[in-house]
Write an enzyme that holds these catalytic residues in place. Structure first.
Site, PDB file in Angstrom:
ATOM      1  CG  ASP A  57     -17.732 -21.244 -72.116  1.00  0.00           C
ATOM      2  OD1 ASP A  57     -16.864 -22.131 -72.091  1.00  0.00           O
ATOM      3  OD2 ASP A  57     -17.596 -20.191 -72.747  1.00  0.00           O
ATOM      4  CG  HIS A  58     -14.998 -25.531 -69.235  1.00  0.00           C
ATOM      5  ND1 HIS A  58     -14.344 -26.241 -70.232  1.00  0.00           N
ATOM      6  CD2 HIS A  58     -15.779 -26.445 -68.606  1.00  0.00           C
ATOM      7  CE1 HIS A  58     -14.711 -27.513 -70.187  1.00  0.00           C
ATOM      8  NE2 HIS A  58     -15.586 -27.657 -69.223  1.00  0.00           N
ATOM      9  CE1 TYR A  82     -11.249 -17.247 -75.387  1.00  0.00           C
ATOM     10  CE2 TYR A  82      -9.388 -18.731 -75.071  1.00  0.00           C
ATOM     11  CZ  TYR A  82      -9.923 -17.454 -75.041  1.00  0.00           C
ATOM     12  OH  TYR A  82      -9.143 -16.392 -74.678  1.00  0.00           O
ATOM     13  CG  HIS A  83     -13.652 -25.198 -73.620  1.00  0.00           C
ATOM     14  ND1 HIS A  83     -12.881 -25.503 -72.528  1.00  0.00           N
ATOM     15  CD2 HIS A  83     -12.786 -25.083 -74.665  1.00  0.00           C
ATOM     16  CE1 HIS A  83     -11.609 -25.579 -72.880  1.00  0.00           C
ATOM     17  NE2 HIS A  83     -11.521 -25.318 -74.176  1.00  0.00           N
ATOM     18  N   PRO A  84     -17.918 -23.156 -75.246  1.00  0.00           N
ATOM     19  CG  PRO A  84     -18.635 -21.684 -76.934  1.00  0.00           C
ATOM     20  CD  PRO A  84     -17.395 -22.219 -76.270  1.00  0.00           C
TER      21      PRO A  84
END
Length: 537
Positions: free
Chosen positions: A293-294, A468-470
């Site tokens: 994730d980020h 919120y980028h998994p």
């Protein structure tokens, strides 16, 4: 109820809505879409600013929690994921970003034939209905509406002035020839309302006789016989039901829940399955691995003047009443805001070939995903690392779908991730101190005492979390840890594909919703081509 279909789509998020909408264009194909949440069509979804209600709560949101993160001083992170038809496109900041062209060329270089930038660009174009950009990079007739913001926020000009003062390119298109630069984001809006993927791809077609949508239906496992996926076992209307698929099962439950459903179905690392008493149908070591994730840090400032910002005050309440009235009349103003209105892409080191940092400029004070309340009007600045080296995992805690997952993005485990974010912190802070922005601040809430690089490292470990980028937990590839092949078919199991962010070998350099839509659009073609070849053979 009919219990046999050509395709079963598990998960009505962004990918699932695309698959259901596209596959049922053929009246001879039947599809059953299974979604654990509701219909995703209400004001908490459709009104853009209402995301402030969903993000910190369980409204339209699974609201997952990670295991304690060693790289974050043992803190547990928060992982909001959309629940309901439309998935995370119901609760996200609506930013339309595809990633960098080099992301997809890298996927192809790993052996993922067909996934280079030039090969995926037609699917981005096909999906898009851009209201203002008309060129070779954009589509203007697709189901997903993309437009400029309608907030008329005066802070946009301040942000652009700060970017110019610092010598950055100002872009009006982050999805064209060049990604590096700053500006105002385009968003998935339609006439000032959220265009969720459900609104674009699914809702117009709910009356199709070949489309069955089951909401509030929880998938327990995929049914497999002789290593062939034949259907799904679900809990719906108080009953356990089995639904059969005559062609394929398409798993679209996202980077967190797709590996969970695979493992509960007996597909995954054999030792992990045995630990929970699950019979191993097919040993696949990569299921739940490569999760990443980020990592993201947020600065926060209170402001002297409330104009253009959210918060609670007497004058702010009066203005908000006017904004609500304007929204009702014109579908314009602050109620159309995605909060993260400006931003862009920078390099932590000029020698890098592509940007490795993304900024989000938010017109409200955000602390702990809006779960810690600040009444003050303010602004926030996100900086996230786009290509983290750290890798984590998704693991089970038990053999049932209701058993909580062990979600571990393993943030900042790699020291270079931390050092890159230190540079990102400095670049973002320098931009924020540009006079066009700094003159509006009243108080620095989180970083006033941060002076040295060691101070920066300390506060990063204290405050970093997801943006919120998994992705990555069922990665596409041709190596031993790959879960799906470049046709998105699960290795070792026939008639089963995974279609969502979990298949990304590496997270793309940007927000992940538009790429998930692209992945699903491409998957539709892969499925159709497969069956054409079968008929010819």
């Amino acid at each position: 109820m009919q219990n046999e279909f050509d395709y079963i789509v598990i998960g009505g998020g962004s990918a699932g809505c695309v698959l259901a909408g596209r596959l049922t264009e053929d009246p001879n194909i039947s599809v059953c879409l299974i979604e654990a949440g509701g219909d995703g069509n209400n004001w908490t979804v459709n009104v853009p600013a209402a995301t402030v209600i969903s993000l910190p709560t369980k409204i339209n949101n699974w609201a997952f929690e990670t295991v304690p993160q060693a790289g974050l001083n043992g803190r547990k992170g928060y992982q909001p994921r959309g629940k309901g038809l439309g998935g995370s496109s119901n609760i996200n900041a609506m930013i339309y970003i595809r990633g960098n062209q080099a992301d997809y060329d890298h996927w192809a270089s790993l052996g993922n034939t067909g996934w280079s930038y030039q090969e995926v660009l037609p699917y981005f174009i096909k999906s898009e209905n851009n209201a203002s950009l008309q060129n070779k990079y954009h589509g203007n007739t697709g189901p997903l509406s993309v437009s400029n913001l309608r907030t008329d926020n005066p802070l946009h000009q301040r942000y652009i002035a700060a970017a110019q003062a610092e010598g950055y390119n100002v872009l009006d298109d982050f999805n064209g020839a060049e990604q590096e630069g700053l500006g105002v984001y385009q968003v998935t809006h339609v006439n000032g309302e959220r265009c969720s993927v459900s609104r674009g791809y699914l809702q117009p077609h709910l009356n199709r006789p070949n489309l069955t949508v089951l909401s509030h239906a929880v998938t327990h496992k995929i049914l497999i016989e002789n290593k062939i996926a034949i259907g799904a076992e679900i809990h719906h209307t108080g009953q356990i039901k089995q639904i059969k698929a005559t062609k394929e099962v398409l798993l679209c439950a996202g980077a967190i829940q797709s590996p969970q459903i695979l493992m509960l179905s007996g597909i995954g690392p054999e030792q992990e399955l045995k630990k929970h008493g699950i019979d191993c149908v097919h040993s696949l070591s990569g299921v739940g691995q490569n999760f990443h994730d980020h990592p993201d840090f947020i600065f926060g400032y209170t402001v002297k003047e409330i104009q253009g910002t959210f918060g609670i005050s007497m004058s702010g309440s009066l203005d908000m009443f006017k904004q609500i009235q304007r929204y009702r009349r014109e579908r314009k103003g602050m109620i159309t805001s995605n909060f993260a209105e400006c931003g862009g892409f920078l390099k932590s080191d000029p020698s890098l070939s592509i940007p490795n940092l993304q900024l989000h400029f938010v017109v409200a004070l955000v602390d702990d995903h809006a779960r810690k309340f600040h009444a003050s009007h303010g602004v926030s600045y996100h900086v996230c690392l786009l290509n983290p080296r750290s890798r984590g995992s998704i693991q089970l805690s038990g053999p049932k779908i209701s058993d909580p997952l062990k979600i571990d993005p393993n943030f900042l485990a790699d020291e270079q991730d931390l050092e890159d974010l230190v540079q990102g912190f400095k670049l973002t802070q320098k931009l924020m101190q540009s006079p066009a922005l700094s003159e509006i601040y009243k108080q620095d809430l989180f970083t006033a005492d941060v002076k040295s690089d060691d101070d920066i490292r300390a506060i990063l470990r204290q405050r970093v979390d997801t943006v919120y980028h998994p992705v990555g937990s069922c990665k596409m590839g041709v190596d031993d840890m790959a879960v799906v092949n470049p046709q998105l078919q699960v290795y070792g199991i026939q008639n089963l594909r995974v279609v969502d962010a979990s298949i990304m070998p590496n997270v793309i350099n940007g927000n992940t919703n538009a790429p998930v839509v692209m992945i699903a659009e491409k998957a539709v073609d892969l499925i159709r081509q497969y069956y054409l070849q079968q008929q010819v053979a």
